[in-house]
Design a protein around this motif. Sequence first.
Motif, mmCIF file in Angstrom:
data_model
loop_
_atom_site.group_PDB
_atom_site.id
_atom_site.type_symbol
_atom_site.label_atom_id
_atom_site.label_comp_id
_atom_site.label_asym_id
_atom_site.label_seq_id
_atom_site.Cartn_x
_atom_site.Cartn_y
_atom_site.Cartn_z
ATOM 1 N N ASP A 133 7.118 1.383 1.432
ATOM 2 C CA ASP A 133 7.901 0.631 2.431
ATOM 3 C C ASP A 133 7.313 -0.766 2.645
ATOM 4 O O ASP A 133 8.020 -1.661 3.100
ATOM 5 C CB ASP A 133 8.008 1.351 3.797
ATOM 6 N N ASP A 134 6.046 -0.980 2.305
ATOM 7 C CA ASP A 134 5.400 -2.261 2.613
ATOM 8 C C ASP A 134 6.044 -3.445 1.873
ATOM 9 O O ASP A 134 6.314 -4.477 2.489
ATOM 10 C CB ASP A 134 3.900 -2.209 2.280
ATOM 11 N N ALA A 168 0.822 -1.205 0.000
ATOM 12 C CA ALA A 168 0.000 0.000 0.000
ATOM 13 C C ALA A 168 0.861 1.263 0.000
ATOM 14 O O ALA A 168 0.475 2.280 -0.580
ATOM 15 C CB ALA A 168 -0.924 -0.001 1.212
ATOM 16 N N HIS A 169 2.003 1.209 0.668
ATOM 17 C CA HIS A 169 2.813 2.408 0.904
ATOM 18 C C HIS A 169 4.266 2.165 0.497
ATOM 19 O O HIS A 169 4.692 1.004 0.454
ATOM 20 C CB HIS A 169 2.734 2.793 2.385
ATOM 21 N N HIS A 193 -3.931 -1.107 3.245
ATOM 22 C CA HIS A 193 -3.415 -2.490 3.162
ATOM 23 C C HIS A 193 -4.563 -3.427 2.775
ATOM 24 O O HIS A 193 -4.409 -4.287 1.909
ATOM 25 C CB HIS A 193 -2.841 -2.952 4.508
HETATM 26 ZN ZN LIG Z 1 1.674 0.353 4.779
#
Ligand SMILES: [Zn+2]
Length: 299
Positions: free
Chosen positions: A39-40, A36-37, A142
Motif C-alpha cells: 500500500d505504501d 515497505a508494504h 519504512h
Molecule cells: Zn508501510
Amino acid sequence: MKASIPTLLVVTCASLALAAPAPPDDGKLRIICFGAHPDDCELQAGGVGAMWAAKGHHVKLVSVTNGDIGHWREAGGPLAKRRKAEVEQADAILGVATEVLDIHDGELLPTIENRRMITRLIREWHADLVLGPRPNDYHPDHRYVGVLVQDAAYMVTVPFFCPDVPYLKNNPVFMYYPDQFQKPNPFQPDVAVSIDGVISKKLDALDALESQFYEGGANGSPELMPSDPAKQKERHQQVRDGFERRYLDQAKRFQAKLAEFYGNDKGKAVRHAEAFEICEYGRRPNTEELKKLFPFFGE
Ligand SMILES: [Zn+2]
C-alpha cells in the motif's frame, strides 16, 4: 534411533509471483517505486504512477515486504496472499506493474542480501527514476527500505557488485516520498505534481486495499466493519474522504513548488498533489531533466 534431518531450503530472493518482465527499450521512461508494504507505493506515488502509465511510460510498484502482519484479525500466509491480490487490483486500476517480495512484514533488515535484491530490481527495470521513502520514519520497515534504496543508489552502476545482473551505465535519479518527520531534517520537495486528473482513479485504487483502510490494517478493529450495507457504504466514503483530504493538504503544503513548475495561477489552482525530493546519492537532475522525468507541466 536415527533421526531424519529435514533438508534446509534456502530461499534468497523469492517473490510471491514471477516478476513483471523488464520493459522494452522504446524510448519511454522507466520508473520503479519501492515501499515497505503492499500500500505504501500506491499512497505515495499512485497518482503520478497512473499519469506516467497513461502516457505509455513503464512503472513498477514494489512492496519489499509481504505485509503478513498488517491486520488486527489475521496474519501469515493467508494475509500475504490477500494483500497481494488487493495490491494487484489497485495497480491494475492505476495501470502499473506490481511486485511483492516475500519478506515478512516487520522483519526487514538492511542486509547485504537485501541490498543485492534491490540493486537487481533497479537494474532489471533499467530504471531512469527510482522512488522510495526517506530513512527517517516511525516504522522500521519504512526506514530500512529507505536505507536499502539509498544503498543501491550508485551500487547499481558498479560492475562487480551483483555481477549476475548487468550494471547500469547511468546512475538513475533517486527521489524520496514526502513524510512529516522533522528530525534530523524535514522533507524538502524538489518537484510537485498535480494529480487532479487522476485523483478519482487513485482513490479507487486505495479503496481496493480493503484490509488496510476499510478494515483498518494492524490497528483496526471489528467496529470499523458494519454489517449494515448502508453503513458499509458510509465507511467506504469515510476512507475515501480521508484520503482526498490528505492529497488536498499536500497541494497546500507544496503550493510554492507547484507554482514554480506550473506558474502562479495554475499552481494555485491545483487541488491534489504528490511531491518528491531528490536523493543526493543518485544522479542529480537539473530542472530541465526533472521536467523530462515528470512530463506533466505543459498540460
Ligand atoms: Zn508501510
